[in-house]
Design a protein around this motif. Sequence first.
Motif, PDB file in Angstrom:
ATOM      1  N   ARG A 290      45.375  94.234  35.793  1.00 33.20           N
ATOM      2  CA  ARG A 290      46.017  94.488  34.493  1.00 33.20           C
ATOM      3  C   ARG A 290      46.663  95.522  34.179  1.00 33.20           C
ATOM      4  N   CYS A 291      46.297  96.592  35.065  1.00 35.45           N
ATOM      5  CA  CYS A 291      46.842  97.977  34.970  1.00 35.45           C
ATOM      6  C   CYS A 291      46.572  98.739  36.231  1.00 35.45           C
ATOM      7  N   PHE A 292      47.461  99.789  36.402  1.00 35.73           N
ATOM      8  CA  PHE A 292      47.311 100.660  37.676  1.00 35.73           C
ATOM      9  C   PHE A 292      48.081 102.037  37.429  1.00 35.73           C
ATOM     10  N   HIS A 293      47.632 102.918  38.381  1.00 35.63           N
ATOM     11  CA  HIS A 293      48.217 104.254  38.574  1.00 35.63           C
ATOM     12  C   HIS A 293      48.337 104.348  39.999  1.00 35.63           C
ATOM     13  N   TRP A 294      49.692 104.830  40.324  1.00 34.83           N
ATOM     14  CA  TRP A 294      50.004 105.009  41.636  1.00 34.83           C
ATOM     15  C   TRP A 294      50.487 106.362  41.947  1.00 34.83           C
ATOM     16  N   ASN A 295      49.988 107.290  42.807  1.00 35.27           N
ATOM     17  CA  ASN A 295      50.326 108.578  42.922  1.00 35.27           C
ATOM     18  C   ASN A 295      51.181 108.781  44.307  1.00 35.27           C
ATOM     19  N   GLY A 296      51.739 107.466  44.833  1.00 36.53           N
ATOM     20  CA  GLY A 296      52.602 107.516  45.998  1.00 36.53           C
ATOM     21  C   GLY A 296      51.662 107.103  47.312  1.00 36.53           C
ATOM     22  N   THR A 297      50.344 107.757  47.348  1.00 38.19           N
ATOM     23  CA  THR A 297      49.735 107.441  48.551  1.00 38.19           C
ATOM     24  C   THR A 297      48.433 106.707  48.207  1.00 38.19           C
TER      25      THR A 297
ATOM     26  N   SER B 285      54.463  93.411  31.439  1.00 35.66           N
ATOM     27  CA  SER B 285      52.851  93.790  30.973  1.00 35.66           C
ATOM     28  C   SER B 285      52.531  95.223  31.472  1.00 35.66           C
ATOM     29  N   CYS B 286      53.247  95.953  32.584  1.00 36.47           N
ATOM     30  CA  CYS B 286      52.814  97.190  32.916  1.00 36.47           C
ATOM     31  C   CYS B 286      53.853  97.647  33.778  1.00 36.47           C
ATOM     32  N   VAL B 287      54.061  99.038  33.650  1.00 35.44           N
ATOM     33  CA  VAL B 287      55.172  99.801  34.449  1.00 35.44           C
ATOM     34  C   VAL B 287      54.412 101.130  34.932  1.00 35.44           C
ATOM     35  N   ASP B 288      54.836 101.564  36.160  1.00 38.78           N
ATOM     36  CA  ASP B 288      54.567 102.954  36.468  1.00 38.78           C
ATOM     37  C   ASP B 288      55.658 103.466  37.271  1.00 38.78           C
ATOM     38  N   LEU B 289      55.686 104.790  37.551  1.00 35.00           N
ATOM     39  CA  LEU B 289      56.531 105.620  38.127  1.00 35.00           C
ATOM     40  C   LEU B 289      56.315 106.569  38.744  1.00 35.00           C
ATOM     41  N   SER B 290      56.744 106.701  40.143  1.00 36.85           N
ATOM     42  CA  SER B 290      56.030 107.564  41.221  1.00 36.85           C
ATOM     43  C   SER B 290      56.188 109.051  40.595  1.00 36.85           C
ATOM     44  N   LEU B 291      55.544 109.875  41.128  1.00 37.94           N
ATOM     45  CA  LEU B 291      55.306 111.265  40.802  1.00 37.94           C
ATOM     46  C   LEU B 291      56.771 112.033  40.963  1.00 37.94           C
TER      47      LEU B 291
END
Length: 780
Positions: free
Chosen positions: A706-713, A654-660
Motif C-alpha cells: 500500500r505504501c513504501f519509502h525508497w532511499n535508492g538502496t 495510489s502512491c508516489v515516491d521520489l529518489s533522494l
Amino acid sequence: IDKSNVIAVKALQVIELKDGNKVAPYNFKQQKGSYLFSLNYVGINVIIPFIQQLWRAATLPRAEHEAMIGAIVHSRLSRLQFDRNWMDDIFENIILEATVERINPLSCTPGRIVLSPVFLYFQAFNNIDAGSVLKCKLSNITRIQKKRYMLTQVGIEIYNSTDDMLLFLALTSENERNHFYDMICSQQDVRLEDSINESATLRWQNGFMSNFDYLMHLNRIADRSFNDLTQYPVFPWVIADYHSEELDLEDPKTFRDLSKPVGALNQNRLSQLKERYNEMPEPKFLYGSHYSAPGYILFYLVRVAPEYMLCLQNGRFDAPDRSFHSIAGVWQNVLNGFSDFKELIPEFYASDGEFLRNSAMLPLGVRSDSSTIDDVVLPKWAKDHIEFTRILRESLECDYVSERLHDWIDLIFGFKQTGQEAIKANNVFHYLTYEGSIDLSSIKDPNERSSMKLQILEFGQTPRKIFENPHPQRNGPNVESILSSSASQEQEKSDSNVPDVDNKQENKENINEAMNYTDLKMAFCRKSHKNTVTAICLSSGGNQVFSVSQDQYLRVFCINDNEPSLGYNISGMPLSSCVAMPDGKSLLVGSYDNNIVLGTIEGHCDAVSCLCRREDVMVSGSWDCTVKIWQYSNECGSQDWNLSDEFEEDVEVSCVDLSLDKTLLASGSKSDNLRILSSGDDNFLKVFDLETGMEVLTTKLNFAIRCFHWNGTYAVCGDDHGNLSTWNMLTGVCLQTIKGHDGAVECLDVLEDKQLIVTGGEDKVVIVWNCARLNPTAVI
C-alpha cells in the motif's frame, strides 16, 4: 558359436572407425566383403525382419527414408512399456507416464518418462547408455525450466543437486510438455531453489552479478542449452586486438564494437551485403549464415569433442584450411569473410582453455602453408591457454565492456533482434532461424518438411526474444562485497563467479550511509483518528508526527511528550496526503476536494491521493490518473509551487515516491502498468528502468503493498495485511518482515538522519518505529 543363429552380410563398401580404439577420421573402403554376425541374445527370426525394413528404407530418397524410419520407430515404441522392475518399489504409484525424447548433442534417445510421488524415471528404448534407467529423487531436483526444441515449445530441462543438468526432454506437443511441467512441480517432494530469474537484471545492473553470469542467465531463459548444439549458449567477441605484445584494457581500440552484429563490423563488407539484400525478394536476409550453429560449436570444440565433429562431418574432420588454427585467423575471417559471422561460446570465458590444446594428438591435418594443425595459435599477449581464457574473462568484466554490454544484449536477446529495429541495426538473418517462423507439424509435404528440419538442425537458431524494450545499461562496478561486509544481517547468497573489481569510494560511502531499515522496534503507538489514517509524515527534527485521515482531520503530536494530539479540521472532505515543507514550519495537505492545501493549490481534477517532497520538488498523485511534479519557488518573497511536468496513468494513482537525488520517480496504482518501483493489487513488486522502460525486477508477494519509502538502496514497504517489510533494492531481496497494524498499512514516512519510521493504518493507529543504519541504536 551357435551356427544356426548366424547372419551373413555381403557389402560393397565398409566404413571402419576407431581402429585400435583411437579417434580418427573414418576409413571408407570401397571393396566387396562378407561378414558373419553371431547373435547371442536374440534369434535371427526376430532380427531379420528389422534388417530388411532398414535396408529397404536406406534405398529411398531422404524424405521417404525419414518417413519410413519414423514409422518403424513409432511402431516399435508403441509396443514397449516401462519396466516396473526398475522402480524403487514395485508398488510405487505412477502419477504420469509419457513417451519422450532425451536430447543430447547430435542425438535424440527415445524413451519413457515416469513420474511417481518420490522418483522421476527415464527408461531409454535402446541400450546405448550405460544404465538402462535413469532415476532421480524428486527431492534432489533443484530447477525445472521449459525449453524450446526445433523452434517449437516442446522441451523441458531438469536439474538436480548432484549432476546439475539431469535431463533435457522433448515431448510430443506444447500441451503435453506443459502438463508434465505442472504435474512434476505440484509434487510434494519437489522443492525448487529460489530462482534469481526475477531479480537477475536488477542484480546485474547494480553490480551484484558478473557479466558472465548474467549472459549465462540470459542464454538459459532464451532456451539455449549445452545439450542442444542447434541452440548452444552464445557469447560475444569482446577483444579486437590479437596482434599486440600486451593487451591494454584501458584503450577503447582494444575492444570490438558491441553495438553492431559481427556482420556489420566491416563497413565495406556490410555495404556489399546490403546491396544483395536490397535486390533480394521477400523474405529478405542480410546474412546467409548464423552466428551460432552446430558446425561453429564443434569448430571451436573439435579438440575436446572430436567424435561429435566426425559424426557431423560424415566421419571426417573439417578441411585443414577451414579448421580452428589460430585465434587471430578466426577473428580476421569473422571480420572479412562473406559467410562467417560466428560469435563465441562460454568456454572462451569460463574454462581452463583445454579446448584450445590438442591433448589427444588428433590428426587434424596439414594446411596449405605446410603447417600442421595442433594446439590453437594464441595471441602474443597470452603465454598459454590458461592465461588466454583468464584475460578474456577479465576483458568481459572490465568497465568498458560493462558499460556497453547492453547494446549486444539488444541485438541477440532484445528489441533489435526482429522487426524494423533489426533492419536498422543490420541484424537480419534467414527467416527460418527465428522462433515462430514455421510450424513443422503443419507441413504435409514430406520433402519440404525434411528440408525445413535440416535447415533448423544445421544452420542455427536465433535465441528466444526476451526483451521488447531497450536493455538498461549497467550502473557501476561490483558492490556486493561492500554490503556483505557492512550489513551481515542480510544473510544474502553472493554470486561465486563475480570477479574482484575495484570499487569507487563514492559508491562505498553511499551504501554505508543508506539507512537499511532493519531491526525495527516499535517505539510509540497511538490511536489518533476516528477513521483510516491516509497519510503521515515526520517533522524535520523528528520530534513531531503529522497525520491526516478520512475523518477530515489533520492531527499533530510530539513523540517525546505524552500529550493528546492536536486536531485541525481543514476541509469538508476526507484528507488523503501530507508532506512537511522545506522551512520546517508549514505543511502541505492533499484533500478529496481536489486541492493541495498550503494556501491552496488547484492541483488535480479529482481527489489528491498521495504526495511526496524532496527539498524543492514535490510530486502529487490523484484519482484522476495523473502524477504531477511541482517546483518550489521563493522569488521576491512569494512562495509558490509551479507545475513542471505531468504523467498520465491508465488507472487511479495510489502512491508516489521520489529518489533522494530527485532523478527516479515511482508511482503505484491498482494495476501493473507502473513506473520504476511499485506494487498493485496483483501482489507483484516491480522495478522499471526509467531510461529504457524495461522491467528489471518482478517478484510475487504474499500481500499487496500500500505504501513504501525508497532511499535508492533500501525500501521499506507497508502491505494490506499490516506488515512492514524491508527490501534491498539493489538485489531484489526481502530482508525483514514485521507485523505492525491490525489492518492495512496505509501510509508511512521515514526520517533518515533520525533513524525514525512512522506508519498509519486502516486500524486508525499511528506507530513510530526506530531502526538502525548498520548498528541499531536506541532513539526513544
